[in-house]
Motif scaffolding. Structure first.
Motif, PDB file in Angstrom:
ATOM      1  N   GLU A 294      24.138-127.544 -28.694  1.00 50.61           N
ATOM      2  CA  GLU A 294      22.960-128.261 -29.182  1.00 50.61           C
ATOM      3  C   GLU A 294      23.210-129.750 -29.131  1.00 50.61           C
ATOM      4  O   GLU A 294      24.316-130.227 -29.422  1.00 50.61           O
ATOM      5  N   LEU A 295      22.181-130.504 -28.762  1.00 45.98           N
ATOM      6  CA  LEU A 295      22.249-131.954 -28.709  1.00 45.98           C
ATOM      7  C   LEU A 295      21.163-132.548 -29.598  1.00 45.98           C
ATOM      8  O   LEU A 295      20.198-131.862 -29.955  1.00 45.98           O
ATOM      9  N   PRO A 296      21.283-133.831 -29.963  1.00 48.60           N
ATOM     10  CA  PRO A 296      20.234-134.444 -30.790  1.00 48.60           C
ATOM     11  C   PRO A 296      18.925-134.519 -30.029  1.00 48.60           C
ATOM     12  O   PRO A 296      18.895-134.657 -28.799  1.00 48.60           O
ATOM     13  N   LEU A 297      17.829-134.432 -30.753  1.00 51.40           N
ATOM     14  CA  LEU A 297      16.513-134.388 -30.132  1.00 51.40           C
ATOM     15  C   LEU A 297      16.216-135.632 -29.308  1.00 51.40           C
ATOM     16  O   LEU A 297      15.463-135.574 -28.338  1.00 51.40           O
ATOM     17  N   THR A 359       7.317-136.074 -36.936  1.00 52.63           N
ATOM     18  CA  THR A 359       7.343-136.870 -35.712  1.00 52.63           C
ATOM     19  C   THR A 359       8.460-137.895 -35.769  1.00 52.63           C
ATOM     20  O   THR A 359       8.983-138.315 -34.728  1.00 52.63           O
ATOM     21  N   VAL A 360       8.872-138.282 -36.961  1.00 54.72           N
ATOM     22  CA  VAL A 360       9.983-139.210 -37.120  1.00 54.72           C
ATOM     23  C   VAL A 360      11.320-138.458 -37.131  1.00 54.72           C
ATOM     24  O   VAL A 360      12.213-138.745 -36.344  1.00 54.72           O
ATOM     25  N   ALA A 361      11.434-137.475 -37.994  1.00 48.17           N
ATOM     26  CA  ALA A 361      12.726-136.815 -38.194  1.00 48.17           C
ATOM     27  C   ALA A 361      13.123-135.906 -37.040  1.00 48.17           C
ATOM     28  O   ALA A 361      14.290-135.852 -36.654  1.00 48.17           O
ATOM     29  N   LEU A 362      12.161-135.169 -36.480  1.00 51.38           N
ATOM     30  CA  LEU A 362      12.470-134.197 -35.432  1.00 51.38           C
ATOM     31  C   LEU A 362      11.687-134.437 -34.153  1.00 51.38           C
ATOM     32  O   LEU A 362      11.520-133.521 -33.344  1.00 51.38           O
ATOM     33  N   HIS A 363      11.185-135.644 -33.986  1.00 52.32           N
ATOM     34  CA  HIS A 363      10.522-136.033 -32.739  1.00 52.32           C
ATOM     35  C   HIS A 363       9.375-135.078 -32.393  1.00 52.32           C
ATOM     36  O   HIS A 363       9.076-134.845 -31.218  1.00 52.32           O
ATOM     37  N   HIS A 481      24.846-129.446 -39.731  1.00 53.54           N
ATOM     38  CA  HIS A 481      23.583-128.845 -39.279  1.00 53.54           C
ATOM     39  C   HIS A 481      22.582-129.983 -39.221  1.00 53.54           C
ATOM     40  O   HIS A 481      21.914-130.290 -40.209  1.00 53.54           O
ATOM     41  N   ILE A 482      22.471-130.610 -38.043  1.00 57.65           N
ATOM     42  CA  ILE A 482      21.732-131.868 -37.938  1.00 57.65           C
ATOM     43  C   ILE A 482      20.261-131.712 -38.272  1.00 57.65           C
ATOM     44  O   ILE A 482      19.641-132.619 -38.832  1.00 57.65           O
TER      45      ILE A 482
END
Length: 741
Positions: A294-297, A359-363, A481-482
């Protein structure tokens, strides 16, 4: 640890702008050195990982974080972090698996030969076992192992599954070498579900009798190295708790996967590894040394534009991510004032602007879960949503019968946002983002709170009825757990905007679960009400009021300490109905309604994860177009069943089984990457004085290279030094951005 609220998550805040700028730039810094040489070994060297050829090993990320004792693989010990992190479920097994690729789920035999056989009155369950399965130490798996596992859980109340075993099972005995007879305390047609693996959810794995019968205290026993019926055995591990290397058994055909499928798993080795930072994951992906993770959004654009040319995601279009089967969100401690008040929990829900937060935290990569695991998963939504949506639209709050809180237009708002960012949707708004969520209505939230004596002071801060400043402690993961971490920070921001004092507590994995089990929290981020099979009883039984314990005592389940009489009654009634009876859906609908009315858990969404597969070494991965499995990399017992035996080696990496490939060509550096690096160089040149101020730290960091390489095991000293350079450049970039702002 106090966490910044609106300063961190404000839509147009400087901090967020820095985050979205710095992460891709760091990725470019990480990727560029490897884009030209691909980190392939020179002709004189072998490309190896943990001492084995790269083409022989499947490398899978672990999500549970670094563990203190990597040798404690006792899967039957409550809250044992190593059991989840290490991949020990590659070795141990359950009686059945639930095939969730079949709509509604289907129980299929694993160690068991087929479905259970119940007596007409459901008081006896007979289990026929597969023949020819052997434990990895050569001892045959028989009915004695199953009987021993059940009896030990009947005798020792400290074991993880003891409560459920003692509630439903009276006794068990071996009718013959391959047949187990289980006597039930009360008639129940679904006790077998406790012995069934369901994606990421726990199950009662079978113990090797010949090992545990010699153990004086089963909770102090580490079960190391583990002995199992699975296709893999432990070959090596990192004493610092970062990785475990599993090797395919020489007699794999006598393992359960060999007996069931008759096919050898393609990877000779499986490496489970924890990378503490996303930069290290990106580095490993660029080197083709991380196959599944897993990678950051924020890195979705790097994947979709070809910076990682062999990386694939679940969806080809937006939102790209895989939506797991758990409804992540804030969980309330329902035994603690004021979160034991339903109106308070609903007020905190209506104080959240979910579109802004996500929309900010998880795009915006979310699938909303207003009706929890039942209706929000792709497995069950077609079954439950049509039955619940009409009720949702007319549902009124228990504390305000005139107010309807549901908003079915929210999916369209997410779709509009995604299109405005230039994304192409992979489906309809309802398919991608769910059926809706709760209104953002601070006025109604204020009305509910004032009803119970809460009030705002002159500064606009909320006070408890006794005049004390209302302070909420929100516990969330420290980065292991991002997605949960981001949800935690987002809810902190939302509640602060509403005028509540909120303190964020960033907690490491072992402490996190320990505090959750003892009720040491106000609110914590978790997934309580997931669902993958149409009969919700198996997963949701954990929230029966029988599991509620006083704060301070360890609760084996129901950490939120929610005691709902009607919900528990429904579960007890559902326990008597066979899983294939159509009535289970009606009961599921009523269970959903009880959770919604009480709101013990504010289910935000199925936490979208930017799951990636690197197809350079292995191919055959499941995707939205080919959903023959599920990318739950954190749960080996799910992808082992669905995926591992379907993988195919590409022949691109050296292997003892698939040959040694020719030296790969050197790829060209994309022009846009070159331009980005040129810009970064110009920025760095303007702030050389800032570099000097941190130069002293380089020697200190360099002194830690040996320790770092020891922790990471397979990372070379060169990679560690590169990590130091990246840290320095990242700091430089942040300083540059601050200077320009």
């Amino acid at each position: 640890m106090r966490i910044p609220g609106k300063e961190f998550l404000k839509v147009k805040s400087k901090a967020l702008s820095i985050t979205y700028l710095v992460i891709p730039l760091i990725v470019l810094l990480v990727v560029l050195p490897y884009s030209s040489i691909q980190t392939f070994a020179s002709p004189e060297e072998e490309w190896t990982i943990c001492g084995v050829p790269r083409g022989d090993v499947l490398i899978v990320q672990t999500e549970a974080g670094r563990v203190v004792d990597p040798t404690d693989m006792n899967f039957w010990k409550p809250a044992n972090p190593t059991a989840g992190a290490s991949g020990v479920t590659l070795a141990i097994d359950e009686l059945w698996k639930v095939n969730c690729t079949v709509p509604g789920g289907r129980v299929e035999g694993w160690l068991a030969e087929g479905p259970p056989e119940y007596s007409d009155d459901y008081s006896i369950m007979r289990v026929k076992l597969r023949k020819g399965i052997y434990w990895s130490d050569g001892v045959e798996f028989t009915a004695d192992d199953v009987v021993f596992t059940i009896k030990l859980h009947l005798e020792d109340t400290r074991l993880s599954w003891s409560g459920l075993v003692r509630k439903f099972i009276e006794d068990a005995y071996a009718e013959d070498k391959y047949t187990v007879v289980i006597k039930l305390k009360t008639p129940s047609p679904k006790v077998h579900l406790f012995f069934s693996g369901i994606l990421a959810w726990g199950t009662l794995h079978i113990m090797p009798k010949h090992i545990f019968e010699k153990v004086e205290d089963p909770l102090k026993f580490k079960f190391f190295p583990p002995v199992g019926t699975g296709a893999y055995v432990l070959k090596d591990y990192d004493p610092n708790g970062y990785w475990w290397l599993w090797e395919r058994r020489e007699d794999w055909e006598r393992s359960v996967i060999g007996v069931v499928f008759g096919k050898k798993p393609a990877p000779k080795y499986v490496l489970r590894i924890y990378y503490p930072t996303y930069e290290k994951r990106a580095m490993a992906l660029a080197r083709h040394e991380l196959d599944f993770g897993e990678l950051p959004l924020e890195m979705v654009d790097q994947i979709r534009t070809g910076v990682f040319p062999y990386a694939k995601t679940w969806y080809d279009g937006f939102p790209y991510v895989w939506f797991p089967t758990g409804d992540a969100g804030p969980c309330f401690n329902c035994m603690k004032y004021p979160y034991n008040i339903t109106d308070v929990r609903w007020a905190l829900t209506l104080a959240v602007n979910i579109v802004e937060a996500y929309t900010v935290a998880l795009h915006g990569m979310v699938h909303l879960a207003p009706i929890y695991g039942a209706a929000a998963t792709p497995f069950l939504e077609p079954i439950y949503a049509p039955k619940l949506l009409p009720w949702l639209k007319n549902f009124t709050l228990p504390g305000d019968p005139t107010y309807k809180p549901f908003d079915p237009t929210i999916p369209e708002k997410f779709a509009e946002w995604a299109k405005a960012q230039g994304y192409t949707l992979a489906g309809t708004p309802q398919e991608l983002f769910g059926i809706g969520w709760w209104k953002y209505d601070p006025k109604e939230a204020e009305k509910l709170l004032k009803k119970h004596g809460f009030y705002r002071d002159e500064a606009g801060k909320w006070r408890l009825p006794n005049g004390e400043l209302w302070t909420i402690r929100v516990m969330y993961p420290s980065g292991w757990h991002i997605v949960w971490t981001r949800i935690g920070m987002a809810v902190i921001d939302q509640w602060k905007k509403f005028g509540i004092e909120v303190v964020g507590e960033s907690v490491d994995s072992p402490i996190y679960w320990s505090r959750a089990s003892t009720g040491d929290f106000d609110v914590y981020i978790m997934v309580p009400f997931g669902g993958v099979i149409r009969d919700l009883w198996r997963i949701w039984y954990n929230w029966h009021k029988m599991f509620v314990k006083p704060i301070g005592e360890v609760a084996a389940a129901n950490h939120i300490r929610w005691a709902n009489d009607r919900f528990s009654e429904l579960l007890d009634e559902l326990a008597k109905i066979p899983p294939d009876d159509p009535r289970v859906i009606d009961y599921g609908v009523e269970l959903c309604k009880e959770i919604i009315k009480d709101m013990p858990h504010m289910a935000w969404s199925f936490d979208g994860k930017l799951i990636f597969y690197d197809t350079y070494v292995w191919e055959g991965w499941p995707t939205a177009k080919n959903p023959n499995g599920f990318p739950n990399y954190w749960a080996p017992h799910s992808w082992e069943y669905y995926t591992i035996w379907r993988l195919k080696n590409t022949g691109r990496a050296p292997s003892t089984e698939y040959g040694k490939p020719p030296k790969p060509p050197t790829p060209a550096i994309p022009k846009e990457v070159t331009a980005a690096i040129k810009t970064i160089g110009e920025t760095v040149a303007t702030i050389q004085t800032d570099v000097a101020t941190i130069k002293e730290k380089v020697s200190d960091l360099s002194g830690k290279v040996d320790a770092l390489s020891g922790q990471m095991g397979m990372l070379t000293a060169a990679a560690a030094i590169e990590g130091i350079v990246i840290i320095i450049l990242a700091a430089v970039l942040v300083m540059a951005i601050r200077r320009r702002s």
